[in-house]
Motif scaffolding. Sequence first.
Motif, PDB file in Angstrom:
ATOM      1  N   GLN A   1       0.832  -1.202   0.000  1.00 37.31           N
ATOM      2  CA  GLN A   1       0.000   0.000   0.000  1.00 37.31           C
ATOM      3  C   GLN A   1       0.868   1.254   0.000  1.00 37.31           C
ATOM      4  O   GLN A   1       0.584   2.225  -0.705  1.00 37.31           O
ATOM      5  CB  GLN A   1      -0.923  -0.006   1.217  1.00 37.31           C
ATOM      6  N   ALA A   2       1.942   1.222   0.780  1.00 44.27           N
ATOM      7  CA  ALA A   2       2.853   2.371   0.831  1.00 44.27           C
ATOM      8  C   ALA A   2       3.547   2.592  -0.510  1.00 44.27           C
ATOM      9  O   ALA A   2       3.739   3.731  -0.946  1.00 44.27           O
ATOM     10  CB  ALA A   2       3.886   2.161   1.934  1.00 44.27           C
ATOM     11  N   ALA A   3       3.938   1.504  -1.176  1.00 46.07           N
ATOM     12  CA  ALA A   3       4.594   1.617  -2.477  1.00 46.07           C
ATOM     13  C   ALA A   3       3.665   2.254  -3.507  1.00 46.07           C
ATOM     14  O   ALA A   3       4.068   3.147  -4.269  1.00 46.07           O
ATOM     15  CB  ALA A   3       5.052   0.240  -2.951  1.00 46.07           C
ATOM     16  N   GLN A   4       2.417   1.824  -3.518  1.00 48.95           N
ATOM     17  CA  GLN A   4       1.446   2.396  -4.451  1.00 48.95           C
ATOM     18  C   GLN A   4       1.187   3.868  -4.142  1.00 48.95           C
ATOM     19  O   GLN A   4       1.080   4.701  -5.043  1.00 48.95           O
ATOM     20  CB  GLN A   4       0.153   1.585  -4.388  1.00 48.95           C
ATOM     21  N   SER A   5       1.130   4.199  -2.850  1.00 42.49           N
ATOM     22  CA  SER A   5       0.904   5.588  -2.449  1.00 42.49           C
ATOM     23  C   SER A   5       2.068   6.476  -2.855  1.00 42.49           C
ATOM     24  O   SER A   5       1.880   7.630  -3.258  1.00 42.49           O
ATOM     25  CB  SER A   5       0.698   5.665  -0.931  1.00 42.49           C
ATOM     26  N   ALA A   6       3.286   5.942  -2.750  1.00 39.60           N
ATOM     27  CA  ALA A   6       4.470   6.729  -3.097  1.00 39.60           C
ATOM     28  C   ALA A   6       4.481   7.084  -4.577  1.00 39.60           C
ATOM     29  O   ALA A   6       4.778   8.234  -4.955  1.00 39.60           O
ATOM     30  CB  ALA A   6       5.725   5.955  -2.726  1.00 39.60           C
TER      31      ALA A   6
END
Length: 244
Positions: free
Chosen positions: A223-228
């Motif tokens: 989720q963090a990777a997609q948000s970044a």
Amino acid sequence: MNSVLARSLEPIRTGKGTRVSVAVLEPRSGRRALYGSQVHITASLAKVDILAALLLRAQREERPLTRWEESTAASMIQSSDNDSAGALWRRIGGGRGLTDANRTLGLTSTEAGPGIHWGLTRTTAADQLTLLSAVFDDRSPLNRASRDLIQTLMGRIDADQDWGVSAAGSRWQLKNGWLQRTQSQRWAINSMGRVKAHGRTFYLVILSHGSRSMSRGISAVEQAAQSAVRALCSTPPPVSPIIR
């Protein structure tokens, strides 16, 4: 961009109870975003650093890797084999060798693990982004042959380890790390690599700790990777001033 990224990551902290640090760079434009400056343990993310240290040593000695070094490196990166990592950790001179290599690579906030415990190396997302830049950029202490080897191995990760930053795009090259802490029983889950998304290339680092399970940690990291990636894609680049 940092504020956009921080807002998008807030649900991870509140909903999953996982602490994350994120660093993302679009190398073509130089645009980047950072979230979190805390120090995390690397777990198996250290294996990329170990390989970089081994290759720098071989460069200084003006030689290619031996057949054994190359096969051991392949096992360490592609299958995340811990015995292979331990063998190459000894080959580079342990923590002192890693520290010397990191000085050359430009890492300033990474502390090598004590004794034989390479997986307890401590680092920041910003430092691991510096390492990724050394792996993928032409302006690097690592020569072309060294960079090609690391990139090739990171693009051939075993299928069961295809998670983490790969969730943010396609045509990825990555390395993941995971470790359950003995005292707290919580998980440290990390991922870093290069991905292509929306027709652009990104370097991504996600470091995390405090997850109640490995699966929750992986979900938070993805989720963090997609948000970044969304944070950089949704923020327009700065407008160059008009010179008259």
